[in-house]
Design a protein around this motif. Structure first.
Motif, PDB file in Angstrom:
ATOM      1  N   ALA A  52       0.607  -1.244  -0.261  1.00  0.00           N
ATOM      2  CA  ALA A  52       0.096  -0.028  -0.022  1.00  0.00           C
ATOM      3  C   ALA A  52       0.845   1.277   0.053  1.00  0.00           C
ATOM      4  O   ALA A  52       0.576   2.085  -0.711  1.00  0.00           O
ATOM      5  CB  ALA A  52      -0.889  -0.217   1.047  1.00  0.00           C
ATOM      6  N   ALA A  64      -3.214   0.639  -3.767  1.00  0.00           N
ATOM      7  CA  ALA A  64      -2.925   0.983  -2.446  1.00  0.00           C
ATOM      8  C   ALA A  64      -4.119   0.587  -1.471  1.00  0.00           C
ATOM      9  O   ALA A  64      -3.944  -0.128  -0.652  1.00  0.00           O
ATOM     10  CB  ALA A  64      -2.477   2.588  -2.386  1.00  0.00           C
ATOM     11  N   HIS A  67      -4.512  -2.927  -1.044  1.00  0.00           N
ATOM     12  CA  HIS A  67      -3.555  -3.633  -0.389  1.00  0.00           C
ATOM     13  C   HIS A  67      -4.025  -3.329   1.112  1.00  0.00           C
ATOM     14  O   HIS A  67      -3.892  -4.195   2.020  1.00  0.00           O
ATOM     15  CB  HIS A  67      -2.242  -3.305  -0.977  1.00  0.00           C
TER      16      HIS A  67
END
Length: 535
Positions: A52, A64, A67
């Motif tokens: 991220a 991001a 994640h």
């Protein structure tokens, strides 16, 4: 942080190596490590957090976010992960989701003062001091008596117009950390200083100190200039401000030629045919853009319009620039050889308008009619009109010498880098006026010029003119912007609590000698006559 076991036989990633690559801006290396570690440790929360971070650095914000959501699922109950999610949502201009995530982070943080402070600062990043303030106060109540925390609290008090409370808070900051330049400067900004109540002796003692940090010294000089001006010492005020501006300018990494070239490029690229080729735009009403230079009355007009029922200010949004940047990046991914300007000529205007409105309305609490008071949106007036043809654009104009003087004497810190040198300021002013004249020519009728001098001398007539242009009904409340109780997160937060007045008109003449370089440049460019009056 809790984590699942890695794939059997796979060595534990050396995450410190990846974070070092990010700090050193070695993004290709950081991304390669991310891909390598995801292949072997996809179910490791710390690897997902690192992924991220890489996405945040490289601008892959949706990746991001995915994640960090995976990291939260792998390690539930961790406030730093939820706060990271909140910040990514804010970067994506998903403000309603941001608020929900920030609230969840605060719930998970409990009475952790450091966590509460960080979450409060995230709210200030959303231009929301009202949500930040109780978190700062909770952190203080938990025993975290840090000067930085108190400084953040003082800023929220200042924005809310609680100047006495802010001054008390700043006094404590300076007891704890005497050389916090931002606190010194804010203390002088809170109110108009008087002969009976001022900080001149303290400020002059600070200026007399031997070699100090340049940012701190510049902040003190700006504070000294403000207080001297309040007390009627215009030459002494200007001397302090000029020294502070020169000092602050030396702390900046700024390329004025590049900035001027970027403004020229906009004017050259976006003629009427180019804007027409972008498409029909998103045909939805509602936004009111207030543009111009800072310190030209933009906040005053915003506070007036914000008094009309059904209208709400969204503050100074970076949203249009960010939405435009995202649209340009999408074109460049499909056609990598294009420059940013070339890519901007190939965007979908309607899609840009929809994307802007999605986030901006959330900033305004869903209000159908809202104000975006980001002065530098003057750069994009033509694109705004193309993307949102029913938007209203109000351009605040002020007499050139007064406008530039007001900018020059303001410490903007990390904004408006052109404002600290008279030559650079004059050059920027010239490009700003040329660009606005261009937008008026290619989008006739889309922009209403509002002269600051008329707004403060004939307020009702100008207010009616503006409301008519915006299609809004008359309301007497617009004549009393000082009664607007909403926070103001601008440098004008103290001035806008006062009734409308014309005391600043012509103020540059009290320091005309010091402004001679600026005056000469503006005269040469044709924006003023020999007496300093605007043309």
């Amino acid at each position: 942080m809790n984590q699942n076991p890695p794939i059997a036989g796979a060595p534990r990633p050396r995450l410190a190596e990846g974070f070092a690559a990010l700090r050193e801006n070695r993004l290709d290396t950081a991304a390669a490590l991310r891909d390598q570690w995801l292949a072997t440790h996809r179910d490791d929360a710390e690897v997902r957090f690192y992924a991220a971070e890489v996405g945040a650095f490289t601008g892959e914000l949706e990746d991001a976010l995915a994640h960090i959501e995976a990291a939260i699922a792998l390690a539930p109950g961790q406030w730093p992960l939820v706060l990271k999610k909140a910040r990514l949502l804010l970067a994506l201009r998903r403000r309603d989701d941001f608020r929900a995530a920030a609230d969840e982070a605060a719930r998970l943080a409990g009475n952790d003062p450091q966590a509460l402070w960080e979450i409060g600062r995230a709210h200030t990043g959303n231009d929301d001091p009202r949500s930040a303030r109780p978190l700062f106060e909770r952190a203080l109540s938990a025993g975290f008596d840090h000067p930085g925390l108190r400084l953040n609290l003082a800023a929220t008090q200042f924005f809310a117009g609680e100047f006495d409370a802010a001054e008390t808070t700043l006094a404590r900051v300076l007891q704890q950390a005497p050389r916090v330049g931002e606190a010194v400067h804010l203390r002088s900004t809170l109110r108009r200083q008087t002969a009976a109540a001022n900080h001149l002796a303290d400020l002059e003692a600070r200026v007399a100190e031997p070699a100090t940090d340049p940012s701190y010294r510049a902040s003190v000089l700006y504070a000294l200039g403000k207080e001297r001006e309040d007390l009627g010492d215009a030459p002494g005020a200007f001397a302090a401000l000029a020294e502070g501006a020169a000092l602050w300018r030396r702390t900046l990494r700024y390329d004025p030629a590049a900035e001027l070239a970027s403004i020229d490029a906009l004017r050259e690229a976006f003629d009427a045919p180019a804007l027409a080729r972008l498409g029909a735009g998103h045909d939805e009403p509602g936004p009111i853009f207030i543009v111009g230079l800072p310190r030209t009355g933009t906040t005053l007009l915003e506070r007036m319009l914000d008094r009309v029922p059904g209208v709400r200010s969204a503050g100074e949004l970076m949203d249009f620039k960010q939405a435009l940047g995202a649209a340009v990046a999408a074109v460049q991914r499909e056609r990598p050889g294009l420059s940013p300007i070339e890519a901007s000529l190939a965007i979908d205007a309607a899609a840009l308008g929809r994307d802007y409105l999605r986030g901006a309305r959330e900033a305004a609490g869903g209000s159908p009619v809202f104000i975006d008071k980001m002065p530098v949106n003057f750069l994009y007036c033509g694109l705004i009109h193309a993307a949102l043809p029913k938007a209203r654009i109000l351009h605040l104009r002020r007499e050139p010498m007064d406008a530039c003087h007001a900018v020059f004497k303001t410490l903007f810190a990390q904004a408006y880098f052109f404002s600290y040198d008279q030559g650079e300021l004059a050059a920027y002013y010239d490009r700003y006026r040329r660009l606005m004249a261009h937008w008026q020519a290619v989008a006739p009728g889309a922009i209403l010029d509002v002269r600051y001098e008329d707004l403060v001398s004939d307020t009702e007539a100008q207010a009616r003119r503006v409301l008519d242009f915006c299609g809004l009904p008359w309301d007497d409340a617009v004549l009393r912007p000082e009664d607007n109780a909403r926070p103001s997160t601008t440098a004008s937060a103290a001035q806008v609590r006062q009734p409308v007045h014309a005391a600043s008109v012509g103020r540059w003449r009290s320091v005309a000698e010091g402004l001679a370089p600026l005056r000469a440049r503006l005269f040469e460019a044709g924006w003023i006559d020999a007496d300093g009056n605007g043309r």
